[in-house]
Scaffold this motif. Sequence first.
Motif, mmCIF file in Angstrom:
data_model
loop_
_atom_site.group_PDB
_atom_site.id
_atom_site.type_symbol
_atom_site.label_atom_id
_atom_site.label_comp_id
_atom_site.label_asym_id
_atom_site.label_seq_id
_atom_site.Cartn_x
_atom_site.Cartn_y
_atom_site.Cartn_z
ATOM 1 N N SER A 67 1.461 -0.181 8.020
ATOM 2 C CA SER A 67 2.658 0.643 7.868
ATOM 3 C C SER A 67 2.325 2.015 7.289
ATOM 4 N N ASN A 68 1.198 2.129 6.585
ATOM 5 C CA ASN A 68 0.791 3.395 5.986
ATOM 6 C C ASN A 68 0.267 4.354 7.050
ATOM 7 N N ASN A 101 -1.623 7.152 6.914
ATOM 8 C CA ASN A 101 -3.040 7.521 6.868
ATOM 9 C C ASN A 101 -3.960 6.362 7.249
ATOM 10 N N GLU A 102 -3.555 5.134 6.985
ATOM 11 C CA GLU A 102 -4.328 3.989 7.465
ATOM 12 C C GLU A 102 -4.314 3.954 8.988
#
Length: 132
Positions: free
Chosen positions: A50-51, A53-54
């Motif tokens: 959900s992040n 940048n990940e």
Amino acid sequence: MTNGKITRSNPLDMPAPVGNYTHITKIPKGSDLFVTSGQIGLDLNGHIPSNFNEQVSNTFTNIKRVLGSEQLKSENIIKVNVWSTEKIDWNFFYSEWDKLFDTDYPAMTIGYIVELGLPEIKIEIEIWAAKM
């Protein structure tokens, strides 16, 4: 075209790029052209974090994998199209970008859009590459 090599340039009589890209990329005659589907932040377990940048990190990992499947390297990339549903954290994005390209940047287009193919996808990057 110089010695069958992909070349990049920024015309001196126009504004410099506003980011880490090149205005013109020339492809040598007789090169094979490779176009990838948009790469997303899916990991090897089929999970999309959900992040944002990940997802960016996973997307660059997937770009490296798809290039490697055809023995392509960053210098073979001629054009990058980036679509994002969220504001890009440019410091983070360029840290991943520069790991791939150093300072030999391809042409690039970035668009902010409402949604991508699945609701959880926040960024998608398509690669065009050429190889003699």
